[in-house]
Scaffold this active site. Structure first.
Site, PDB file in Angstrom:
ATOM      1  N   ARG A  26       0.824  -1.270  -0.130  1.00 37.12           N
ATOM      2  CA  ARG A  26      -0.088   0.189   0.213  1.00 37.12           C
ATOM      3  C   ARG A  26       1.032   1.062  -0.026  1.00 37.12           C
ATOM      4  O   ARG A  26       0.552   2.225   0.632  1.00 37.12           O
ATOM      5  CB  ARG A  26      -0.980  -0.014   1.051  1.00 37.12           C
ATOM      6  CG  ARG A  26      -1.863  -1.045   1.338  1.00 37.12           C
ATOM      7  CD  ARG A  26      -3.245  -0.455   0.416  1.00 37.12           C
ATOM      8  NE  ARG A  26      -4.203  -1.396   0.276  1.00 37.12           N
ATOM      9  CZ  ARG A  26      -5.165  -1.522   1.092  1.00 37.12           C
ATOM     10  NH1 ARG A  26      -5.430  -0.565   2.010  1.00 37.12           N
ATOM     11  NH2 ARG A  26      -6.309  -2.470   1.267  1.00 37.12           N
ATOM     12  N   ARG A  30      -4.009   6.487   0.691  1.00 35.96           N
ATOM     13  CA  ARG A  30      -4.575   7.809   1.289  1.00 35.96           C
ATOM     14  C   ARG A  30      -3.411   8.493   2.032  1.00 35.96           C
ATOM     15  O   ARG A  30      -3.905   9.491   2.565  1.00 35.96           O
ATOM     16  CB  ARG A  30      -5.728   7.235   1.942  1.00 35.96           C
ATOM     17  CG  ARG A  30      -6.882   6.932   1.120  1.00 35.96           C
ATOM     18  CD  ARG A  30      -8.169   6.278   1.791  1.00 35.96           C
ATOM     19  NE  ARG A  30      -7.387   4.969   2.202  1.00 35.96           N
ATOM     20  CZ  ARG A  30      -8.246   4.012   3.033  1.00 35.96           C
ATOM     21  NH1 ARG A  30      -9.354   4.341   3.287  1.00 35.96           N
ATOM     22  NH2 ARG A  30      -7.605   2.788   3.030  1.00 35.96           N
ATOM     23  N   ARG A  39      -8.376  10.747  -5.765  1.00 38.48           N
ATOM     24  CA  ARG A  39      -9.414  10.186  -5.379  1.00 38.48           C
ATOM     25  C   ARG A  39     -10.641  11.043  -4.910  1.00 38.48           C
ATOM     26  O   ARG A  39     -11.687  10.508  -4.883  1.00 38.48           O
ATOM     27  CB  ARG A  39      -8.960   9.236  -4.246  1.00 38.48           C
ATOM     28  CG  ARG A  39      -8.225   8.100  -4.387  1.00 38.48           C
ATOM     29  CD  ARG A  39      -9.059   6.801  -5.113  1.00 38.48           C
ATOM     30  NE  ARG A  39     -10.149   6.462  -3.871  1.00 38.48           N
ATOM     31  CZ  ARG A  39     -11.182   6.779  -3.596  1.00 38.48           C
ATOM     32  NH1 ARG A  39     -11.863   7.412  -4.249  1.00 38.48           N
ATOM     33  NH2 ARG A  39     -12.005   6.136  -2.673  1.00 38.48           N
ATOM     34  N   ASP A  75      -6.669  -3.543  -7.133  1.00 33.07           N
ATOM     35  CA  ASP A  75      -7.276  -4.300  -5.829  1.00 33.07           C
ATOM     36  C   ASP A  75      -7.305  -5.798  -6.074  1.00 33.07           C
ATOM     37  O   ASP A  75      -7.490  -6.178  -7.151  1.00 33.07           O
ATOM     38  CB  ASP A  75      -8.690  -3.779  -5.385  1.00 33.07           C
ATOM     39  CG  ASP A  75      -8.847  -4.001  -3.800  1.00 33.07           C
ATOM     40  OD1 ASP A  75      -8.491  -3.311  -3.020  1.00 33.07           O
ATOM     41  OD2 ASP A  75      -9.525  -4.877  -3.708  1.00 33.07           O
ATOM     42  N   TYR A 153     -14.359 -12.792   0.703  1.00 34.58           N
ATOM     43  CA  TYR A 153     -15.071 -11.484   0.248  1.00 34.58           C
ATOM     44  C   TYR A 153     -16.484 -11.911  -0.386  1.00 34.58           C
ATOM     45  O   TYR A 153     -17.351 -11.533  -0.351  1.00 34.58           O
ATOM     46  CB  TYR A 153     -14.161 -10.783  -0.488  1.00 34.58           C
ATOM     47  CG  TYR A 153     -13.314  -9.889   0.255  1.00 34.58           C
ATOM     48  CD1 TYR A 153     -14.079  -8.806   1.073  1.00 34.58           C
ATOM     49  CD2 TYR A 153     -12.038 -10.311   0.548  1.00 34.58           C
ATOM     50  CE1 TYR A 153     -12.958  -8.119   1.949  1.00 34.58           C
ATOM     51  CE2 TYR A 153     -11.131  -9.590   1.370  1.00 34.58           C
ATOM     52  CZ  TYR A 153     -11.556  -8.392   2.025  1.00 34.58           C
ATOM     53  OH  TYR A 153     -10.877  -7.830   2.779  1.00 34.58           O
TER      54      TYR A 153
HETATM   55  O1  CP3 Z   1      -0.236  -2.193  -2.311  1.00 38.17           O
HETATM   56  C1  CP3 Z   1      -0.574  -1.430  -3.141  1.00 38.17           C
HETATM   57  O2  CP3 Z   1      -0.203  -0.197  -2.894  1.00 38.17           O
HETATM   58  C2  CP3 Z   1      -0.948  -1.623  -4.456  1.00 38.17           C
HETATM   59  C3  CP3 Z   1      -2.645  -1.629  -4.156  1.00 38.17           C
HETATM   60  C4  CP3 Z   1      -3.487  -2.404  -3.313  1.00 38.17           C
HETATM   61  C5  CP3 Z   1      -4.831  -2.126  -2.841  1.00 38.17           C
HETATM   62  N1  CP3 Z   1      -5.311  -3.145  -2.398  1.00 38.17           N
HETATM   63  C6  CP3 Z   1      -5.375  -0.599  -2.889  1.00 38.17           C
HETATM   64  C7  CP3 Z   1      -6.496  -0.229  -2.197  1.00 38.17           C
HETATM   65  C8  CP3 Z   1      -3.433  -3.821  -3.013  1.00 38.17           C
HETATM   66  C9  CP3 Z   1      -2.260  -4.778  -3.255  1.00 38.17           C
HETATM   67  C10 CP3 Z   1      -4.720  -4.156  -2.385  1.00 38.17           C
HETATM   68  C11 CP3 Z   1      -4.692  -5.525  -1.963  1.00 38.17           C
HETATM   69  C12 CP3 Z   1      -5.860  -5.708  -1.174  1.00 38.17           C
HETATM   70  N2  CP3 Z   1      -7.140  -5.486  -1.254  1.00 38.17           N
HETATM   71  C13 CP3 Z   1      -5.961  -6.894  -0.004  1.00 38.17           C
HETATM   72  C14 CP3 Z   1      -4.857  -7.707   0.571  1.00 38.17           C
HETATM   73  C15 CP3 Z   1      -3.890  -6.885   1.224  1.00 38.17           C
HETATM   74  C16 CP3 Z   1      -4.425  -6.499   2.524  1.00 38.17           C
HETATM   75  O3  CP3 Z   1      -4.343  -5.141   2.651  1.00 38.17           O
HETATM   76  O4  CP3 Z   1      -4.857  -7.134   3.353  1.00 38.17           O
HETATM   77  C17 CP3 Z   1      -7.192  -6.880   0.774  1.00 38.17           C
HETATM   78  C18 CP3 Z   1      -7.721  -7.678   1.749  1.00 38.17           C
HETATM   79  C19 CP3 Z   1      -8.001  -5.805  -0.200  1.00 38.17           C
HETATM   80  C20 CP3 Z   1      -9.537  -5.521  -0.076  1.00 38.17           C
HETATM   81  C21 CP3 Z   1      -9.866  -4.128   0.326  1.00 38.17           C
HETATM   82  N3  CP3 Z   1      -9.561  -3.147  -0.676  1.00 38.17           N
HETATM   83  C22 CP3 Z   1     -10.112  -3.524   1.500  1.00 38.17           C
HETATM   84  C23 CP3 Z   1     -10.363  -4.426   2.853  1.00 38.17           C
HETATM   85  C24 CP3 Z   1     -10.192  -2.526   1.424  1.00 38.17           C
HETATM   86  C25 CP3 Z   1     -10.629  -1.124   2.440  1.00 38.17           C
HETATM   87  C26 CP3 Z   1      -9.704  -0.943   3.547  1.00 38.17           C
HETATM   88  C27 CP3 Z   1      -9.205   0.312   3.253  1.00 38.17           C
HETATM   89  O5  CP3 Z   1      -7.870   0.155   3.254  1.00 38.17           O
HETATM   90  O6  CP3 Z   1      -9.726   1.316   2.909  1.00 38.17           O
HETATM   91  C28 CP3 Z   1      -9.777  -1.680   0.035  1.00 38.17           C
HETATM   92  C29 CP3 Z   1      -9.698  -0.591  -0.540  1.00 38.17           C
HETATM   93  C30 CP3 Z   1      -8.536  -0.387  -0.951  1.00 38.17           C
HETATM   94  N4  CP3 Z   1      -7.537  -1.087  -1.814  1.00 38.17           N
HETATM   95  C31 CP3 Z   1      -7.732   1.053  -1.107  1.00 38.17           C
HETATM   96  C32 CP3 Z   1      -6.440   0.907  -1.373  1.00 38.17           C
HETATM   97  C33 CP3 Z   1      -5.623   2.196  -1.757  1.00 38.17           C
HETATM   98  C34 CP3 Z   1      -8.400   2.150  -0.061  1.00 38.17           C
HETATM   99  C35 CP3 Z   1      -9.431   2.768  -1.080  1.00 38.17           C
HETATM  100  C36 CP3 Z   1      -9.339   4.379  -1.028  1.00 38.17           C
HETATM  101  O7  CP3 Z   1     -10.391   4.836  -0.201  1.00 38.17           O
HETATM  102  O8  CP3 Z   1      -8.776   5.076  -1.567  1.00 38.17           O
END
Ligand code: CP3
Length: 346
Positions: A26, A30, A39, A75, A153
């Site tokens: 990540r 944000r 965003r 994602d 999910y």
């Molecule tokens: O690592 C990176 O920078 C690459 C991008 C990436 C995202 N999600 C962007 C994202 C990667 C590799 C993921 C993987 C992901 N997504 C996982 C596995 C890794 C982990 O973090 O456990 C999981 C379980 C998800 C599912 C997911 N996506 C959740 C639970 C959430 C909400 C929680 C949160 O952090 O807001 C997301 C949204 C998400 N995916 C965001 C980002 C940058 C936030 C979105 C936003 O509001 O901008």
């Protein structure tokens, strides 16, 4: 510098790097004001589905920090849309699936799409980022969710803290569970290979929720699909494939036997304990992301303890144990990177 000298790829391939590679899960997100700016005008899905935006967001952290790799912005869930799963990312709530899997017929209805049709935008974003970074010797990482975590999910309909519905389905619908895992494996292998073809130099499989199963459940319900995924991927590609899991200490005797090239672990397990099981495989991790919010002296101690554990490990990539969270600051990220570099050069 060319990709052949990339410290990150050197470690993944068990060669000697010119320095210890660093990237953070990540690293685009944000905590960066320039990400929030994009965003504010574009939804999460729109950002992912617009190659130029996804590429821009992927590159943002590379402009600020001395990272050794870039993970493509997407994602784990958006590729499921092409299988017939309707989903969105709800502000402040996280991902939501509007047609969760309840019955075996829901699994039968799932499609296995061609990634060039279902996720062309991510493939194009990878090409854009690779053409900018590869000449600088910086590789792009592709990724996907692991079949178990994606199933969680798909069945729960969103994030869950118990996986009650998933367990009920897994225990009572054995054939449909196997069918679901099989379909996911087939699709994910194609997806990873398409990312490699687009320019990814390594791929990471995220299994965030695997820590919810017992070792015996892992053997029965999870391991076969992970085994198959890696074996099929390796039939067509020799690009390093990394497995990331959390809360998986009790499963590590089994995880370490999987045919992945690299294991990425969280802070709940010591790197030294992982190394004693995975023998000579490269390891990635495992700073607690919350340490980035600690006073500088404590953050230094936390980094030092990761580096101490990594001392006897011949191939180590410095990373967090999980993703950077929105409340962390860009300053703490650059401070942490500087600490690792200076502690290493002492
Ligand atoms: O690592 C990176 O920078 C690459 C991008 C990436 C995202 N999600 C962007 C994202 C990667 C590799 C993921 C993987 C992901 N997504 C996982 C596995 C890794 C982990 O973090 O456990 C999981 C379980 C998800 C599912 C997911 N996506 C959740 C639970 C959430 C909400 C929680 C949160 O952090 O807001 C997301 C949204 C998400 N995916 C965001 C980002 C940058 C936030 C979105 C936003 O509001 O901008």
């Amino acid at each position: 510098m060319s990709l052949a000298q990339s410290p990150l790829l050197s470690v993944y391939k068990k060669q000697t790097p010119t320095r210890r590679p660093i990237w953070f899960m990540r690293q685009a997100g944000r905590y960066l004001p320039e990400y929030r700016e994009i965003r504010a005008k574009n939804s999460m899905l729109k950002t992912i589905q617009t190659p130029k935006l996804a590429a821009e967001v992927t590159l943002q952290p590379l402009r600020r920090f001395d990272f050794d790799g870039a993970i493509i912005f997407a994602d784990i869930l958006n590729p499921l849309i092409g299988m017939g799963i309707n989903l969105d990312f709800v502000e402040k709530e996280g991902p939501k699936i509007f047609n969760p899997i309840q019955f075996p017929a829901d699994v039968s209805a799932l499609k296995i799409p061609d990634p060039t049709q279902s996720v062309p935008y991510t493939l194009e974003a990878i090409s854009l980022v690779a053409s900018e970074l590869n000449p600088k010797g910086i590789p792009v990482l592709g990724f996907c969710g692991a079949p178990f975590t994606l199933a969680s999910y798909m069945i729960e309909g969103g994030g869950s803290h118990s996986l009650t519905k998933l367990k009920r389905f897994m225990f009572s619908e054995k054939d449909a569970w196997n069918d679901l895992q099989g379909k996911l494996v087939e699709y994910l292998v194609r997806y990873l290979l398409a990312q490699v073809q687009a320019g990814a130099s390594a791929v990471q499989v995220f299994d965030t929720w695997v820590g919810y199963v017992s070792p015996d459940q892992f053997a029965k319900y999870v391991q076969p699909s992970l085994d198959l995924l890696v074996k099929e991927f390796k039939q067509y590609s020799d690009v390093p494939i990394i497995y990331f899991s959390t809360s998986s200490r009790g499963l590590f005797p089994q995880i370490s036997k999987l045919p992945f090239d690299v294991f990425s672990i969280d802070w709940r397990m010591k790197l030294t304990d992982a190394a004693s099981l995975s023998v000579d495989k490269p390891l990635q991790g495992n700073l607690d992301p919350e340490a980035l919010a600690a006073p500088k002296e404590i953050l230094k101690e936390e980094i030092q303890s990761v580096l101490n554990d990594a001392k006897g490990i011949p191939h180590h990539v410095f990373n967090l144990g999980h993703g950077i969270l929105p409340h962390l600051t860009p300053e703490s990220v650059s401070f942490a990177i500087d600490c690792v570099r200076s502690m290493d050069s002492r």
